[in-house]
Motif scaffolding. Structure first.
Motif, PDB file in Angstrom:
ATOM      1  N   GLY A 129      32.886  90.856  39.817  1.00 24.83           N
ATOM      2  CA  GLY A 129      33.873  91.309  40.794  1.00 24.83           C
ATOM      3  C   GLY A 129      35.291  90.875  40.500  1.00 24.83           C
ATOM      4  O   GLY A 129      36.222  91.324  41.173  1.00 24.83           O
ATOM      5  N   ASP A 130      35.482  90.005  39.534  1.00 25.37           N
ATOM      6  CA  ASP A 130      36.818  89.489  39.223  1.00 25.37           C
ATOM      7  C   ASP A 130      36.868  89.166  37.737  1.00 25.37           C
ATOM      8  O   ASP A 130      36.561  88.056  37.317  1.00 25.37           O
ATOM      9  CB  ASP A 130      37.104  88.242  40.058  1.00 25.37           C
ATOM     10  N   HIS A 131      37.237  90.159  36.944  1.00 25.26           N
ATOM     11  CA  HIS A 131      37.213  89.946  35.500  1.00 25.26           C
ATOM     12  C   HIS A 131      38.481  90.430  34.801  1.00 25.26           C
ATOM     13  O   HIS A 131      38.438  90.987  33.710  1.00 25.26           O
ATOM     14  CB  HIS A 131      35.972  90.583  34.875  1.00 25.26           C
ATOM     15  N   ALA A 132      39.620  90.186  35.447  1.00 25.08           N
ATOM     16  CA  ALA A 132      40.894  90.482  34.792  1.00 25.08           C
ATOM     17  C   ALA A 132      41.101  89.513  33.628  1.00 25.08           C
ATOM     18  O   ALA A 132      40.901  88.297  33.779  1.00 25.08           O
ATOM     19  CB  ALA A 132      42.035  90.365  35.792  1.00 25.08           C
ATOM     20  N   VAL A 133      41.492  90.032  32.485  1.00 17.04           N
ATOM     21  CA  VAL A 133      41.672  89.200  31.301  1.00 17.04           C
ATOM     22  C   VAL A 133      42.923  88.341  31.480  1.00 17.04           C
ATOM     23  O   VAL A 133      44.004  88.852  31.783  1.00 17.04           O
ATOM     24  CB  VAL A 133      41.801  90.073  30.036  1.00 17.04           C
ATOM     25  N   PRO A 134      42.805  87.022  31.303  1.00 19.04           N
ATOM     26  CA  PRO A 134      43.956  86.134  31.487  1.00 19.04           C
ATOM     27  C   PRO A 134      44.888  86.176  30.271  1.00 19.04           C
ATOM     28  O   PRO A 134      44.537  86.765  29.238  1.00 19.04           O
ATOM     29  CB  PRO A 134      43.302  84.765  31.620  1.00 19.04           C
ATOM     30  N   PRO A 135      46.059  85.548  30.352  1.00 20.10           N
ATOM     31  CA  PRO A 135      46.919  85.419  29.163  1.00 20.10           C
ATOM     32  C   PRO A 135      46.179  84.691  28.047  1.00 20.10           C
ATOM     33  O   PRO A 135      45.479  83.700  28.296  1.00 20.10           O
ATOM     34  CB  PRO A 135      48.103  84.603  29.681  1.00 20.10           C
ATOM     35  N   LEU A 136      46.333  85.168  26.833  1.00 26.68           N
ATOM     36  CA  LEU A 136      45.534  84.663  25.714  1.00 26.68           C
ATOM     37  C   LEU A 136      46.364  83.948  24.656  1.00 26.68           C
ATOM     38  O   LEU A 136      45.820  83.520  23.644  1.00 26.68           O
ATOM     39  CB  LEU A 136      44.773  85.827  25.055  1.00 26.68           C
ATOM     40  N   GLY A 137      47.668  83.786  24.897  1.00 26.26           N
ATOM     41  CA  GLY A 137      48.497  83.169  23.879  1.00 26.26           C
ATOM     42  C   GLY A 137      48.758  84.136  22.742  1.00 26.26           C
ATOM     43  O   GLY A 137      48.420  85.321  22.791  1.00 26.26           O
ATOM     44  N   GLY A 138      49.359  83.616  21.703  1.00 23.40           N
ATOM     45  CA  GLY A 138      49.697  84.480  20.585  1.00 23.40           C
ATOM     46  C   GLY A 138      49.611  83.750  19.265  1.00 23.40           C
ATOM     47  O   GLY A 138      48.880  82.757  19.133  1.00 23.40           O
ATOM     48  N   HIS A 139      50.361  84.236  18.285  1.00 20.52           N
ATOM     49  CA  HIS A 139      50.341  83.669  16.941  1.00 20.52           C
ATOM     50  C   HIS A 139      50.654  82.171  16.994  1.00 20.52           C
ATOM     51  O   HIS A 139      51.604  81.747  17.640  1.00 20.52           O
ATOM     52  CB  HIS A 139      51.358  84.379  16.047  1.00 20.52           C
ATOM     53  N   GLY A 140      49.854  81.385  16.330  1.00 18.99           N
ATOM     54  CA  GLY A 140      50.038  79.948  16.322  1.00 18.99           C
ATOM     55  C   GLY A 140      49.218  79.216  17.359  1.00 18.99           C
ATOM     56  O   GLY A 140      49.064  77.985  17.282  1.00 18.99           O
ATOM     57  N   ASP A 141      48.694  79.925  18.338  1.00 21.37           N
ATOM     58  CA  ASP A 141      47.826  79.301  19.342  1.00 21.37           C
ATOM     59  C   ASP A 141      46.381  79.305  18.848  1.00 21.37           C
ATOM     60  O   ASP A 141      45.975  80.173  18.057  1.00 21.37           O
ATOM     61  CB  ASP A 141      47.907  80.065  20.661  1.00 21.37           C
ATOM     62  N   PRO A 142      45.581  78.350  19.304  1.00 21.81           N
ATOM     63  CA  PRO A 142      44.169  78.373  18.925  1.00 21.81           C
ATOM     64  C   PRO A 142      43.520  79.681  19.344  1.00 21.81           C
ATOM     65  O   PRO A 142      43.890  80.261  20.374  1.00 21.81           O
ATOM     66  CB  PRO A 142      43.566  77.188  19.690  1.00 21.81           C
ATOM     67  N   PRO A 143      42.547  80.167  18.596  1.00 23.19           N
ATOM     68  CA  PRO A 143      41.865  81.400  19.011  1.00 23.19           C
ATOM     69  C   PRO A 143      41.126  81.176  20.317  1.00 23.19           C
ATOM     70  O   PRO A 143      40.532  80.116  20.533  1.00 23.19           O
ATOM     71  CB  PRO A 143      40.891  81.674  17.866  1.00 23.19           C
ATOM     72  N   PRO A 144      41.186  82.155  21.220  1.00 22.41           N
ATOM     73  CA  PRO A 144      40.395  82.012  22.450  1.00 22.41           C
ATOM     74  C   PRO A 144      38.904  82.029  22.134  1.00 22.41           C
ATOM     75  O   PRO A 144      38.461  82.654  21.160  1.00 22.41           O
ATOM     76  CB  PRO A 144      40.808  83.224  23.285  1.00 22.41           C
ATOM     77  N   VAL A 145      38.153  81.337  22.959  1.00 23.59           N
ATOM     78  CA  VAL A 145      36.694  81.275  22.818  1.00 23.59           C
ATOM     79  C   VAL A 145      36.096  82.004  24.015  1.00 23.59           C
ATOM     80  O   VAL A 145      36.360  81.637  25.166  1.00 23.59           O
ATOM     81  CB  VAL A 145      36.198  79.827  22.767  1.00 23.59           C
ATOM     82  N   VAL A 146      35.312  83.040  23.755  1.00 27.53           N
ATOM     83  CA  VAL A 146      34.742  83.866  24.812  1.00 27.53           C
ATOM     84  C   VAL A 146      33.242  83.620  24.876  1.00 27.53           C
ATOM     85  O   VAL A 146      32.533  83.768  23.873  1.00 27.53           O
ATOM     86  CB  VAL A 146      35.014  85.363  24.554  1.00 27.53           C
ATOM     87  N   VAL A 147      32.770  83.223  26.046  1.00 26.58           N
ATOM     88  CA  VAL A 147      31.352  82.922  26.240  1.00 26.58           C
ATOM     89  C   VAL A 147      30.708  84.054  27.033  1.00 26.58           C
ATOM     90  O   VAL A 147      31.180  84.412  28.119  1.00 26.58           O
ATOM     91  CB  VAL A 147      31.158  81.590  26.988  1.00 26.58           C
ATOM     92  N   THR A 148      29.640  84.614  26.496  1.00 23.72           N
ATOM     93  CA  THR A 148      28.891  85.665  27.189  1.00 23.72           C
ATOM     94  C   THR A 148      27.441  85.247  27.346  1.00 23.72           C
ATOM     95  O   THR A 148      26.950  84.362  26.637  1.00 23.72           O
ATOM     96  CB  THR A 148      28.957  87.001  26.422  1.00 23.72           C
ATOM     97  N   ARG A 149      26.776  85.889  28.290  1.00 25.27           N
ATOM     98  CA  ARG A 149      25.337  85.699  28.468  1.00 25.27           C
ATOM     99  C   ARG A 149      24.714  87.082  28.641  1.00 25.27           C
ATOM    100  O   ARG A 149      24.918  87.726  29.648  1.00 25.27           O
ATOM    101  CB  ARG A 149      25.046  84.808  29.692  1.00 25.27           C
TER     102      ARG A 149
END
Length: 500
Positions: free
Chosen positions: A421-441
């Motif tokens: 019910g609430d899955h808006a993608v948050p800010p993810l940073g950009g070049h030079g930031d660590p890669p985001p880690v996405v956890v799914t089940r």
């Protein structure tokens, strides 16, 4: 000859003996103590009953009835009761099936048996020996050793052997097989659409293997299996419970129902009626996971069972046979080890050393669509965890996930939880930031998760995807699957992401 009041009392104790009930709170309420004094045969412990020392709860139960069976769902991995507050120290069946090391599976079950025996639990509603033939199955999934009947059968036997060597009775479930269904029996009645020949080749071999290994108990599922009985659910079917399980498979141990408050069965008839009809079909114990505050539903079932004997609906010999099997399991468990053996712990994390090693070995990393070199996180990332409401067998959401494991290694790790019910993608940073880690089940089962993944990868092609359910199609720069979401699986994944 015994008088009428004496016979009524004897029937009441026989009826109480075949009930296995749950309760609310961390202290057994008065109604449970009264039922125990009146011969209640079993109590089921859930996470809601565990606060501090669970052995203290068990001791209080046995003060009223030393012969009571104390049961729990302790599968390892996703389904845990004694470790629900911190997450399981062992990966679940899917991870063990991926490793396909039967000796390791036996050792894992033995360690779980030590934990249970030290607590005083005498019956573990495990292992799950369903063959997970349909990846869309919403309730089995990582609880199964896999989709291959031979693999599931050999690990079922190993799990039974390891657990029972510790004096704790194993309970193979969910007979005759819940793996090829797309309905959660907690919510509705599933139908297993399979021919008798397919059932023989696919679903029954693990139960045959468990029986051959000497399993003390088997739990039936609430299912419609038209190839076995076109008219009745398995729980109420003598063709399934007696003709197939007893006569064809040769099982002579305790046959317990799945929880009868589950909608698959409770939507169709009252609990007292279910109890009487299940016993008539061949069940020996009725599992009642949720009881009314004063135990009124338990009293109603006890009275209904005794009344069914008095009016001839339920043969007294059948009830006596069921109560006898309850007593036989109690006697068997009383002859096992005292539970004094400790589980060797990893000194850094305080979890089972064997469990952590297994979780590490179960990790499977493949290049995703981005196919870049394996990232090594040296700075705190953002962890996006996509979750759905856990099904009833699990209970609450896992308390310890990848974000917590990463934060222990990289302080400042941020966590964002997305839901259906609430899955808006948050800010993810950009070049030079660590890669985001996405956890799914089980992303393969949830369209919204796949949409979120698509959007995250559009913005950050270097994102790392960690699948903690059943592995699906690889995506992201790197796709890592853990085979489950136990505590040790999260620790192993965090190590992998930060160790290089």
């Amino acid at each position: 000859m015994p008088d009428r009041s004496s016979r009524r009392s004897d029937l009441g104790r026989l009826a109480a003996a075949v009930l296995q009930v749950g309760f609310d709170g961390t202290t057994p309420p008065d109604w449970v103590l009264r039922e125990l004094a009146g011969g209640l045969g079993g109590v089921v412990l859930f996470a809601r009953n565990i606060d501090g020392d669970p052995a203290q709860v068990v001791r209080r139960l046995r003060e009223e009835n030393p012969e009571v069976i104390v049961a729990a769902d302790e599968e390892g991995g996703t389904v845990t009761r004694l470790e629900a507050a911190r997450g399981s120290s062992w990966p679940g069946n899917a991870a063990l099936g991926m490793l396909d090391d039967v000796a390791r599976t036996e050792r894992t079950a033995a360690e779980i048996g030590r934990l249970l025996a030290a607590t005083g639990v005498t019956l573990d509603y495990a292992p799950d020996v369903d063959v997970n033939a349909d990846p869309a199955n919403p309730v089995i999934g990582v609880r199964s050793f896999g989709a291959d009947p031979g693999l599931v059968a050999r690990h079922a036997a190993a799990w039974v052997t390891g657990l029972q060597a510790q004096g704790v009775a194993a309970c193979a479930k969910h007979f005759p097989g819940h793996g090829d269904t797309v309905t959660d029996s907690h919510l509705a009645l599933p139908t297993l659409h399979a021919s008798r020949d397919l059932l023989e080749r696919r679903d029954l071999p693990p139960f045959r293997a468990a029986v051959a290994a000497g399993v003390q108990a088997i739990m039936c599922g609430h299912l419609m299996v038209p190839a076995l009985d076109p008219d009745l659910t398995t729980t109420l079917s003598r063709r399934v419970m007696t003709d197939l399980l007893r006569e064809e498979l040769g099982f002579q141990g305790l046959l317990v129902t799945d929880a009868i408050e589950m909608r698959a069965i409770s939507a169709r008839m009252s609990q007292p009626e279910v109890a009487v009809r299940a016993l008539a079909a061949g069940a020996d114990a009725i599992c009642v996971g949720i009881s009314s505050p004063g135990g009124e539903n338990v009293a109603a079932m006890r009275e209904a069972i005794a009344g069914a004997v008095r009016d001839g609906t339920l043969p007294e010999a059948r009830l006596a046979e069921a109560a006898g099997r309850v007593a036989a399991l109690t006697a068997w468990a009383g002859g096992g080890p005292a539970g004094g053996l400790a589980v060797p712990l990893d000194p850094e994390y305080g979890v089972s050393r064997l469990g952590l090693e297994s979780a590490r070995l179960a990790l499977r990393a493949v290049p995703g669509e981005g196919a870049v070199a394996r990232p090594v996180l040296t700075r705190a990332p953002i962890v996006i965890e996509m979750t759905v409401r856990p099904h009833e067998a699990i209970g609450d959401a896992p308390p310890y996930g990848l974000a917590e494991a990463l934060a222990a290694r990289l302080p400042g790790t941020a966590r964002v939880t997305l839901t259906p019910g609430d899955h808006a993608v948050p800010p993810l940073g950009g070049h030079g930031d660590p890669p985001p880690v996405v956890v799914t089940r089980d992303a393969h089962r949830h369209a919204w998760m796949r949409r979120v993944l698509t959007e995250v990868l559009r913005r950050r092609p270097d994102a790392v995807v960690i699948e903690m359910g059943l592995p699906g199609r690889p995506c992201g720069a790197v796709h890592l699957s853990t085979g489950g979401d136990s505590r040790v699986s999260a620790i192993a994944a965090a190590e992998w992401l930060t160790s290089g």
